[in-house]
Design an enzyme around this catalytic site. Structure first.
Site, PDB file in Angstrom:
ATOM      1  N   PHE A 111       0.809  -1.224   0.000  1.00  0.00           N
ATOM      2  CA  PHE A 111       0.000   0.000   0.000  1.00  0.00           C
ATOM      3  C   PHE A 111       0.837   1.267   0.000  1.00  0.00           C
ATOM      4  O   PHE A 111       0.328   2.339  -0.349  1.00  0.00           O
ATOM      5  CB  PHE A 111      -0.973  -0.011   1.190  1.00  0.00           C
ATOM      6  CG  PHE A 111      -0.441   0.608   2.445  1.00  0.00           C
ATOM      7  CD1 PHE A 111       0.258  -0.122   3.366  1.00  0.00           C
ATOM      8  CD2 PHE A 111      -0.666   1.959   2.690  1.00  0.00           C
ATOM      9  CE1 PHE A 111       0.746   0.472   4.517  1.00  0.00           C
ATOM     10  CE2 PHE A 111      -0.180   2.557   3.838  1.00  0.00           C
ATOM     11  CZ  PHE A 111       0.532   1.810   4.764  1.00  0.00           C
ATOM     12  N   LYS A 112       2.119   1.176   0.333  1.00  0.00           N
ATOM     13  CA  LYS A 112       2.965   2.370   0.367  1.00  0.00           C
ATOM     14  C   LYS A 112       3.027   3.063  -1.008  1.00  0.00           C
ATOM     15  O   LYS A 112       3.269   4.254  -1.092  1.00  0.00           O
ATOM     16  CB  LYS A 112       4.393   2.015   0.795  1.00  0.00           C
ATOM     17  CG  LYS A 112       4.512   1.207   2.083  1.00  0.00           C
ATOM     18  CD  LYS A 112       4.438   2.064   3.300  1.00  0.00           C
ATOM     19  CE  LYS A 112       4.867   1.367   4.584  1.00  0.00           C
ATOM     20  NZ  LYS A 112       4.189   0.112   4.918  1.00  0.00           N
ATOM     21  N   ASP A 113       2.791   2.297  -2.078  1.00  0.00           N
ATOM     22  CA  ASP A 113       2.818   2.880  -3.421  1.00  0.00           C
ATOM     23  C   ASP A 113       1.803   4.003  -3.586  1.00  0.00           C
ATOM     24  O   ASP A 113       2.043   4.939  -4.344  1.00  0.00           O
ATOM     25  CB  ASP A 113       2.504   1.803  -4.477  1.00  0.00           C
ATOM     26  CG  ASP A 113       3.689   0.869  -4.698  1.00  0.00           C
ATOM     27  OD1 ASP A 113       4.835   1.305  -4.540  1.00  0.00           O
ATOM     28  OD2 ASP A 113       3.447  -0.306  -5.042  1.00  0.00           O
TER      29      ASP A 113
END
Ligand code: PLP
Length: 498
Positions: A111-113
């Site tokens: 999810f960091k993207d």
């Protein structure tokens, strides 16, 4: 909109300045001086807003010093072909009232993207606006996913360098391979013989060292942060909670006026804080359910009001949540303490000196009104992967599995069965060992090569491998540096030629 520090000892700044600086000079975290409470409640009732349009609405609220064209351009570059689906963050409903918000369709499969594909563009735009001509050096401490996502986002972005520190034995094989093979002329990846908290503390120490800052300035460079302490990491994360709401309304899972719960597998408290800010903006959320692994410092905090980092640190199947000091909690603390920076300073001082602090009774009550917390140990995590696979033929990664287990506990404890979204924070193929153990059983233990395991898992379950992970094992290793935590400052000097 102006930004102030949680510790109240520096001047308010613009969004562009807050993003460029990362950490406030007084050691605090930036947040909006006044919060646009309630304003976003209309978003989901406008049907068919795309992810990009929603992002535009939300960024416009918070980054008011950026022009419309600047924001549109940043968003266009961030959320395009680099995501495997045009929905960007699709919701998969596994039953009538339970859905997984899939946050892993980006280039690094976690999810960091969602934040880190956008942040480099926001920083470049900020530097242009402020006529800032120094080289921006991003220091990143990572429990695995941030590092790779930052490298991916900043690779070859002119005017920037990225230095990533990761715990040498604290990340998955795929995570490590993703980082140490990273191309780019401006990327540096360094293993640290310690845990994530030590890496994070080392980065913070370099950041707040005044001498170091001056040396950097003299050399025409400045530090910034791509960690979730940067306000520019948090704002993009609000978007997908609104997208989830919009999807739930569209599928008639939610009737107008109805609320839903979110469950968030939590480490540094960034993702769940974004949900909390979403609620302040008007998102109809009921409970924010904070899910931890065996490093359950946040479970205890939410249940008792005492934050105590003096405890055993465990390496788990969900390494991105192996954290004892959740930096972003400081922003929540600011709200709990009635926006009083003196109280925040006192708590942070206690945490620094003694390793713990305890909320006043009314602060604890405010906390518990919004949040519910639980945790899963290792056996419970694998059992959750197995249970969801058997029941729904849906494959969870270990972080998301922690969320599922805690949701089951919440259901049992509260009887609250309103619609619920679990944030699915990583692709299962990023953490093959844990997932294969759960799904393949003892057979998995015979396969020691993680990439063979990955193929096998995909073949047995019929779930396709993300294209971003294909061929990873064959990439040449480009970064071999491993150092002791105490050598971090020196290593930064060496890399930057100071
Ligand atoms: C970073 C990460 C988390 C924790 O998110 P925070 O914002 O740090 O709380 C959970 N799961 C995965 C897969 C992650 O990469």
């Amino acid at each position: 909109m102006r930004y102030i520090s949680t510790r109240g000892q520096c001047e308010p700044v613009t969004a562009a300045e807050a993003l460029l600086t990362g950490l406030a000079p007084d050691g605090g975290l930036y947040l909006p001086a006044s919060f646009p409470a309630g304003v976003a409640s209309s978003f989901a009732t406008e049907p068919n807003l795309t992810y990009q349009q929603l992002a535009n609405r939300i960024l416009t609220l918070f980054l008011s010093d950026y022009t419309r064209t600047e924001l549109e351009e940043c968003i266009r570059r961030a959320y395009g072909e680099n995501f495997a689906t045009p929905a960007v963050t699709p919701v998969t409903m596994v039953s009538e009232k339970l859905g997984f918000l899939e946050l892993w369709h980006g280039p690094t499969c976690a999810f960091k993207d969602l934040a880190l594909q956008l942040l480099p563009h926001l920083l470049s735009a900020a530097a242009r606006k402020l006529r800032f001509d120094r080289e921006i050096v991003l220091l990143v401490a990572t429990s695995g996913d941030t590092g790779k996502a930052a490298l991916e986002g900043f690779k070859d972005v002119p005017g920037t360098k990225v230095i990533v520190f990761y715990p040498e034995d604290g990340v998955s094989t795929v995570q490590k391979q993703q980082m140490i093979t990273k191309e780019g002329t401006n990327t540096y990846v360094v293993g640290v013989t310690g845990n994530f908290d030590q890496a994070q503390a080392g980065v913070k120490a370099v950041f707040t060292n005044e001498d170091f800052r001056q040396e950097m300035a003299a050399a025409g460079k400045t530090f910034s942060s791509a960690n979730s302490i940067n306000w520019g990491r948090l704002v993009p994360q609000l978007v997908y909670y609104f997208k989830a709401w919009s999807d739930l309304c569209q599928h008639h899972t939610l009737a107008p006026g109805e609320t839903f719960n979110v469950v968030v597998p939590t480490g540094n408290f960034g993702n769940i804080l974004a949900a909390y800010y979403g609620k302040k903006l008007g998102l109809p959320l009921h409970k924010l359910i904070c899910a931890s692994n065996r490093n359950n410092v946040l479970t205890e905090f939410i249940q008792t009001g005492e934050y105590n980092r003096n405890r055993q640190f465990y390496q788990t199947l969900s390494p991105s949540m192996d954290i004892l000091v959740s930096s972003n909690l400081e922003r929540l603390l600011y709200d709990l303490a009635g926006a009083d920076p003196a109280l925040v300073r006192a708590y942070m001082e206690q945490l620094q000196q003694k390793g713990y602090y305890r909320l006043a009774a009314e602060e604890r009550e405010r906390l518990q009104n919004e949040f519910w917390a639980g945790f899963a140990d290792e056996a419970e995590t694998t059992a959750a992967i197995r249970a969801v696979y058997d029941r729904y033929h849906y494959l969870l990664d270990p972080h998301t599995a922690v969320g599922y287990k805690v949701y089951q506990d919440y259901l049992e404890a509260s009887g609250d069965d309103r619609p619920t979204i679990i944030a699915s924070t990583a692709s299962p193929f990023k953490f093959n060992q844990g997932v294969a153990q759960a799904v393949l059983g003892p057979e998995a233990e015979e396969i020691t090569d993680e990439f063979v395991l990955m193929e096998k898992l995909s073949a047995v379950t019929g779930v396709a491998l993300p294209r971003a992970l294909a061929g990873l094992q064959d990439k040449p290793i480009r970064h071999r540096r491993v150092i002791a935590p105490a050598a971090m400052a020196e290593t930064v000097r060496e890399i930057l030629g100071l």
